[in-house]
Design a protein around this motif. Structure first.
Motif, PDB file in Angstrom:
ATOM      1  N   LEU A  98      33.295   5.961 -53.648  1.00 12.34           N
ATOM      2  CA  LEU A  98      32.035   5.609 -54.293  1.00 12.34           C
ATOM      3  C   LEU A  98      31.136   6.849 -54.374  1.00 12.34           C
ATOM      4  N   ASP A  99      30.682   7.169 -55.593  1.00  9.03           N
ATOM      5  CA  ASP A  99      29.790   8.313 -55.812  1.00  9.03           C
ATOM      6  C   ASP A  99      28.443   7.762 -56.286  1.00  9.03           C
ATOM      7  N   VAL A 100      27.474   7.735 -55.370  1.00  6.91           N
ATOM      8  CA  VAL A 100      26.162   7.157 -55.695  1.00  6.91           C
ATOM      9  C   VAL A 100      25.208   8.286 -56.091  1.00  6.91           C
ATOM     10  N   PHE A 101      24.479   8.112 -57.174  1.00  7.10           N
ATOM     11  CA  PHE A 101      23.679   9.168 -57.818  1.00  7.10           C
ATOM     12  C   PHE A 101      24.653  10.236 -58.340  1.00  7.10           C
TER      13      PHE A 101
ATOM     14  N   VAL B  70      34.188   4.559 -58.118  1.00  4.22           N
ATOM     15  CA  VAL B  70      33.026   3.973 -58.780  1.00  4.22           C
ATOM     16  C   VAL B  70      31.924   5.033 -58.756  1.00  4.22           C
ATOM     17  N   ALA B  71      31.338   5.296 -59.934  1.00  3.94           N
ATOM     18  CA  ALA B  71      30.305   6.331 -60.048  1.00  3.94           C
ATOM     19  C   ALA B  71      29.045   5.705 -60.621  1.00  3.94           C
ATOM     20  N   VAL B  72      27.938   5.833 -59.886  1.00  4.92           N
ATOM     21  CA  VAL B  72      26.697   5.130 -60.243  1.00  4.92           C
ATOM     22  C   VAL B  72      25.568   6.104 -60.519  1.00  4.92           C
ATOM     23  N   ASP B  73      24.861   5.899 -61.612  1.00  2.00           N
ATOM     24  CA  ASP B  73      23.664   6.695 -61.902  1.00  2.00           C
ATOM     25  C   ASP B  73      22.768   5.879 -62.823  1.00  2.00           C
TER      26      ASP B  73
END
Ligand code: SAH
Length: 391
Positions: free
Chosen positions: A222-225, A244-247
């Motif tokens: 998981l890559d947050v920001f 999962v990559a979130v921005d």
């Protein structure tokens, strides 16, 4: 030249190479100072301390560029400093064609940021005093880098504080809207005019490398920001099964998707969401990951913002720990000088208590070495990351 004397007691800090003088620390002026002009700094008794520039309208009134009496501030000194900065980067053997060439105080050029993206350079002036050397800086960059183009990026916060006239655009040659750079064995698209900062978070290069040592084929990550996917791409490259990559930024995610394609990778789940909400959602669903990276923007631009920022960090750490599986890794970063490594450790300790999970520190990482940290200037160490194993 304008002369100032500092109040008694301030001289020791300046002799210790701290280059800032705050307005209330100035005892006297030889005449009324003009914004951006050069100044000789003396101790209360009149002994030489350094050469700098002054902005009487701001709290950091003087920034020193030279502590050497024989080295006054001239165009050739500015050029020499840029050349020294370049030679230092050459010796670092950075595994990329993109790097920070000038890191403001870290290179004794306060107010100047220069990032190099392959054959292009991006320059940012963050103080009024440094803008007086605009032409010299550009000339030096052309001579040293022989770039195809140079882009000037307007730093809006600094411009508001310092009262610089905002300038943004191509200032030399030609700069395409997108440039492809490489870092380690991955390629990245950089959108210089539209991108955040000068286009890419160069300072996380070593941490993007470090994450590889923790990811095993088949892992869930998981890559947050995530911005344009810096950590996510490295996770996928190491064979992670689910990434999962979130921005929040649609543009960043668009570029991230194209970075994935550019590197012949596939399957990253790009999610446009507020990281706080999304982490809560993952937790509610009971999702667990082997490696979680949380790399938020600066929540504390000044010391007054620290208590609120810490509450934000606490929440991120609690959620982060909850979605990390037992034996998995969690990394938390602060890119604000005001949120220190100690703060991160304290918040992680509290979060670990709250969720009843023990954590073991695996590593600490910092801004990469082309963003030099001056020992006598704690402010120059701004990016810290703590990596823990969640037992
Ligand atoms: N890890 C990245 C850099 C992250 S910079 C890399 O290595 O390249 C911080 C990112 O946080 C930015 O891309 C910004 O768009 C995003 N951001 C800011 N606030 C956010 C929020 N509330 N939720 C999700 N993303 C956010």
């Amino acid at each position: 030249m304008l002369q100032i004397r500092v109040k008694p007691g301030i001289e020791d800090r300046i002799r210790g190479f701290f280059p800032w003088i705050y307005r209330p620390e100035i005892a006297s002026y030889s005449r009324k100072p003009k914004k951006g002009e050069l100044v000789v700094v003396r101790d209360f008794g009149g002994k030489f301390l350094g050469y700098g520039y002054i902005n009487p309208d701001v709290s950091i009134a003087v920034r020193i560029l030279s502590f050497d009496k024989k080295e006054p501030i001239t165009p050739s000194l500015i050029k020499k400093r840029i050349l020294e900065a370049y030679n230092y980067r050459k010796r670092l053997y950075i595994n990329s064609n993109a790097f920070r060439l000038v890191h403001s105080e870290g290179d004794l050029l306060p107010g100047l940021i220069v990032d190099v993206y392959g054959e292009y350079a991006v320059v940012e002036f963050t103080t009024y005093g440094m803008t007086r050397f605009r032409d010299v800086v550009l000339e030096a960059l052309v001579e040293i880098l022989k770039p195809k183009g140079i882009y000037e990026k307007a730093n809006l916060t600094a411009q508001k504080v310092e009262g610089i006239d905002a300038r943004e655009g191509v200032v030399y040659g030609e700069v395409p809207e997108e440039v492809v750079i490489w870092e380690h064995d991955l390629k990245y698209l950089i959108n210089i005019p539209e991108g955040q900062k000068t286009g890419f978070f160069l300072d996380q290069r070593n941490s993007r490398r470090f994450v590889r040592s923790l990811v095993e084929p088949g892992d869930r990550c998981l890559d947050v920001f995530c911005h344009t996917g810096g950590f996510a791409l490295n996770m996928k490259k190491m064979g992670a099964e689910r990434v999962v990559a979130v921005d929040l930024s649609e543009l960043a995610l668009e570029v991230g998707k194209r970075n994935e394609e550019l590197n012949g990778l596939s399957g990253i789940e790009w999610v446009q969401a507020n990281a706080f909400d999304y982490l809560r959602e993952l937790d509610t669903k009971g999702e667990k990951f082997d490696v979680v990276v949380i790399d938020p923007p600066s929540f504390a631009k000044n010391k007054h913002a620290v208590p609120n920022a810490l509450r934000g960090y606490k929440e991120l750490c609690v959620r982060g720990l909850k979605v990390t599986k037992s034996g998995g890794y969690l990394a938390v970063f602060s890119c604000s000088f005001h949120i220190t490594e100690q703060h991160l450790l304290e918040v992680l300790t509290e979060a670990s208590y709250d969720v009843r999970r023990q954590v073991r520190v695996v590593a600490k990482t910092f801004q990469d070495k082309d963003h030099p940290w001056i020992l006598q200037m704690p402010n120059t160490l701004y990016l810290k990351g703590v990596w823990v194993e969640v037992v």
